[in-house]
Design an enzyme around this catalytic site. Structure first.
Site, PDB file in Angstrom:
ATOM      1  N   MET A  75       0.798  -1.226   0.000  1.00 40.55           N
ATOM      2  CA  MET A  75       0.000   0.000   0.000  1.00 40.55           C
ATOM      3  C   MET A  75       0.833   1.280   0.000  1.00 40.55           C
ATOM      4  O   MET A  75       0.315   2.366   0.209  1.00 40.55           O
ATOM      5  CB  MET A  75      -0.954   0.013   1.201  1.00 40.55           C
ATOM      6  N   CYS A  76       2.141   1.167  -0.238  1.00 39.00           N
ATOM      7  CA  CYS A  76       2.998   2.350  -0.311  1.00 39.00           C
ATOM      8  C   CYS A  76       2.860   3.027  -1.672  1.00 39.00           C
ATOM      9  O   CYS A  76       2.697   2.360  -2.686  1.00 39.00           O
ATOM     10  CB  CYS A  76       4.457   1.966  -0.093  1.00 39.00           C
ATOM     11  N   HIS A  77       2.967   4.332  -1.646  1.00 36.97           N
ATOM     12  CA  HIS A  77       2.916   5.115  -2.873  1.00 36.97           C
ATOM     13  C   HIS A  77       4.319   5.260  -3.457  1.00 36.97           C
ATOM     14  O   HIS A  77       5.286   5.330  -2.702  1.00 36.97           O
ATOM     15  CB  HIS A  77       2.381   6.525  -2.585  1.00 36.97           C
ATOM     16  N   GLU A 116      10.133   4.047   3.613  1.00 35.79           N
ATOM     17  CA  GLU A 116      11.352   4.048   2.814  1.00 35.79           C
ATOM     18  C   GLU A 116      12.586   3.982   3.712  1.00 35.79           C
ATOM     19  O   GLU A 116      13.536   3.242   3.416  1.00 35.79           O
ATOM     20  CB  GLU A 116      11.387   5.290   1.913  1.00 35.79           C
ATOM     21  N   ASP A 130      24.153 -11.191   3.973  1.00 33.52           N
ATOM     22  CA  ASP A 130      24.404 -11.949   2.750  1.00 33.52           C
ATOM     23  C   ASP A 130      25.890 -11.968   2.394  1.00 33.52           C
ATOM     24  O   ASP A 130      26.433 -13.002   2.009  1.00 33.52           O
ATOM     25  CB  ASP A 130      23.601 -11.366   1.587  1.00 33.52           C
TER      26      ASP A 130
END
Length: 163
Positions: A75-77, A116, A130
């Protein structure tokens, strides 16, 4: 409690309409961390890890993830970011060392950049994991949290407790 904004009349998820929100400068800072053993700490700080410069790669990965947050959080813009900065510091222990990660994000728009900043900090820690997992898979990614945010309808927020 505030009214839920991410649900339509049928109770199904929706992206909130932000078209009527004013455009303001908005910032967010998020932190994360990863606990590594001394061998990994020495490898990172002396740039001796086999996969290369761990912090440089993690920093680029964090910026890239920040720019793509809208693609992985439903649901992020999509937001035109005006600045992203990642910084590192170390807490040195006898056996383990903790890499502290800070992400700072800025935009001029009509929705905030908290997600973000959190995405950037998280992906940064994951990238360190990683790149170092061949040496030790026992690393622990620490708490990831919003430190502060500015701008927008709901005003500023600053975390009072240190995590």
């Amino acid at each position: 409690m505030k009214e839920f904004t991410h649900f339509n009349e049928e109770g199904r998820a929706k992206m909130v309409d932000i078209s009527d929100k004013p455009e303001t400068v908005r910032t967010a800072i998020a932190h994360s961390s990863i606990i590594v053993n001394r061998e990994i700490y020495e490898g990172i700080t002396n740039n001796k890890m086999k996969k290369g410069d761990v912090l440089a790669v993690a920093q680029v990965a964090a910026v890239m993830a920040c720019k793509k947050t809208w693609e992985i959080i439903p649901m992020c813009h999509p937001i035109p970011l005006t600045g992203v900065d990642i910084s590192f510091s170390w807490e040195i222990g006898e056996e383990n060392c903790t890499l502290l990660i800070s992400s700072s994000v800025k935009t001029k728009g009509n929705t905030g950049v908290e997600m973000e900043a959190l995405t950037a900090a998280s992906v940064c820690a994951l990238t360190v994991y990683d790149m170092c997992k061949a040496v030790d898979k026992g690393m622990v990614i620490g708490k990831t949290y919003l430190v502060e945010k500015t701008g927008g309808k709901n005003g500023d927020y600053t975390r009072e407790e240190k995590l």
